[in-house]
Scaffold this motif. Structure first.
Motif, PDB file in Angstrom:
ATOM      1  N   HIS A  13       0.843  -1.196   0.000  1.00 34.67           N
ATOM      2  CA  HIS A  13       0.000   0.000   0.000  1.00 34.67           C
ATOM      3  C   HIS A  13       0.876   1.243   0.000  1.00 34.67           C
ATOM      4  O   HIS A  13       0.631   2.182  -0.764  1.00 34.67           O
ATOM      5  CB  HIS A  13      -0.919   0.051   1.223  1.00 34.67           C
ATOM      6  N   SER A  16       2.622   1.808  -3.497  1.00 37.42           N
ATOM      7  CA  SER A  16       1.754   2.344  -4.552  1.00 37.42           C
ATOM      8  C   SER A  16       1.247   3.738  -4.209  1.00 37.42           C
ATOM      9  O   SER A  16       1.136   4.586  -5.099  1.00 37.42           O
ATOM     10  CB  SER A  16       0.590   1.384  -4.839  1.00 37.42           C
ATOM     11  N   ASN A  17       0.965   4.010  -2.931  1.00 39.00           N
ATOM     12  CA  ASN A  17       0.491   5.338  -2.536  1.00 39.00           C
ATOM     13  C   ASN A  17       1.569   6.394  -2.733  1.00 39.00           C
ATOM     14  O   ASN A  17       1.290   7.490  -3.240  1.00 39.00           O
ATOM     15  CB  ASN A  17       0.013   5.339  -1.081  1.00 39.00           C
ATOM     16  N   ARG A  20       2.054   6.902  -6.567  1.00 36.54           N
ATOM     17  CA  ARG A  20       0.894   7.595  -7.156  1.00 36.54           C
ATOM     18  C   ARG A  20       0.857   9.064  -6.748  1.00 36.54           C
ATOM     19  O   ARG A  20       0.728   9.955  -7.591  1.00 36.54           O
ATOM     20  CB  ARG A  20      -0.408   6.902  -6.728  1.00 36.54           C
ATOM     21  N   LEU A  21       1.018   9.336  -5.445  1.00 36.15           N
ATOM     22  CA  LEU A  21       0.951  10.716  -4.956  1.00 36.15           C
ATOM     23  C   LEU A  21       2.122  11.554  -5.469  1.00 36.15           C
ATOM     24  O   LEU A  21       1.957  12.733  -5.791  1.00 36.15           O
ATOM     25  CB  LEU A  21       0.901  10.735  -3.429  1.00 36.15           C
ATOM     26  N   GLU A  47       9.035   3.152  -2.854  1.00 35.59           N
ATOM     27  CA  GLU A  47       8.252   2.857  -4.054  1.00 35.59           C
ATOM     28  C   GLU A  47       8.419   1.407  -4.517  1.00 35.59           C
ATOM     29  O   GLU A  47       7.584   0.898  -5.259  1.00 35.59           O
ATOM     30  CB  GLU A  47       8.609   3.834  -5.166  1.00 35.59           C
ATOM     31  N   THR A  67      -0.442  14.953   1.989  1.00 33.74           N
ATOM     32  CA  THR A  67      -1.437  14.022   2.515  1.00 33.74           C
ATOM     33  C   THR A  67      -1.134  13.792   3.996  1.00 33.74           C
ATOM     34  O   THR A  67      -0.338  14.503   4.588  1.00 33.74           O
ATOM     35  CB  THR A  67      -1.433  12.696   1.704  1.00 33.74           C
ATOM     36  N   ASP A  71      -3.363   8.034   5.244  1.00 33.59           N
ATOM     37  CA  ASP A  71      -3.636   7.824   3.824  1.00 33.59           C
ATOM     38  C   ASP A  71      -2.421   7.282   3.089  1.00 33.59           C
ATOM     39  O   ASP A  71      -2.561   6.627   2.056  1.00 33.59           O
ATOM     40  CB  ASP A  71      -4.116   9.117   3.164  1.00 33.59           C
ATOM     41  N   LEU A  72      -1.241   7.531   3.615  1.00 34.15           N
ATOM     42  CA  LEU A  72      -0.022   7.030   2.992  1.00 34.15           C
ATOM     43  C   LEU A  72       0.136   5.517   3.185  1.00 34.15           C
ATOM     44  O   LEU A  72       0.631   4.834   2.309  1.00 34.15           O
ATOM     45  CB  LEU A  72       1.187   7.762   3.590  1.00 34.15           C
ATOM     46  N   PRO A  76      -6.160   1.906  -0.305  1.00 33.99           N
ATOM     47  CA  PRO A  76      -7.044   2.999  -0.728  1.00 33.99           C
ATOM     48  C   PRO A  76      -8.517   2.783  -0.395  1.00 33.99           C
ATOM     49  O   PRO A  76      -9.225   3.725  -0.123  1.00 33.99           O
ATOM     50  CB  PRO A  76      -6.825   3.065  -2.241  1.00 33.99           C
TER      51      PRO A  76
END
Length: 185
Positions: A13, A16-17, A20-21, A47, A67, A71-72, A76
């Motif tokens: 998680h 990918s977070n 993406r961010l 990453e 963020t 949330d990190l 999601p």
């Protein structure tokens, strides 16, 4: 996070977070590293899902990405109130920290359950300015070593303090320590 070398859903998680961010923000890996005060190598490891990073450093990464910590690290689709992810493991398999959920505060509030094996410790990096902790011991004894003083707590006792300073949790003696930890900003 100092996770074990075994694959972890939370590392996936996180990977990918972060990717993406970072891409949504138009940042290079180097730019993110500079904003967060970490090395580019650490961003690459994040990453890739191979992170070995302190919890406070993840706060800095989240801030650099616009963020919050929760949330990190969460999937999601997971609601903030139902996270239930182990984010730290100690030297003993009996030591861990589990983020149970998060609620809005001026920035964020987090609820954790910690367990430390006898003699184990967690050495924290200072959180960003304005963060505080509330620790409630539920079993055993916990020693909290802080720059502004050390406190020994037993079951039912609590401590509230600013966490923008170096601090450590220690399980002194020969019994496991368990405590709830609320972090607010």
């Amino acid at each position: 996070m100092h996770m074990s070398s075994q694959p972890s859903p939370v590392l996936g998680h996180l990977a990918s977070n972060v990717r993406r961010l970072r891409q949504e923000s138009g940042l290079s890996q180097l730019a993110l590293a500079e904003r967060a005060g970490i090395s580019r190598r650490t961003v690459i490891a994040l990453e890739a899902g191979e992170a070995n990073i302190g919890l406070a450093s993840l706060d800095h990464v989240a801030d650099a990405l616009g963020t919050n910590f929760t949330d990190l690290v969460k999937a999601p689709s997971t609601p903030q109130t139902e996270i239930d992810e182990i984010l730290w493991r100690g030297q003993s398999a009996d030591s861990s920290a589990t983020l149970l959920g998060s609620a809005p505060a001026s920035t964020e509030a987090q609820l954790w359950v910690w367990r430390l094996a006898p003699g184990d410790r967690y050495d924290a990096e200072p959180d960003p300015g304005g963060w505080h902790e509330i620790v409630l011991v539920t079993a055993g004894r916990v020693r909290i070593e802080r720059r502004d003083g050390t406190v020994d707590l037993t079951a039912g006792q609590r401590a509230i303090y600013p966490s923008d300073q170096p601090y450590s949790y220690v399980a002194p003696g020969d019994q496991p320590a368990e405590f709830a930890r609320i972090v607010t900003s």
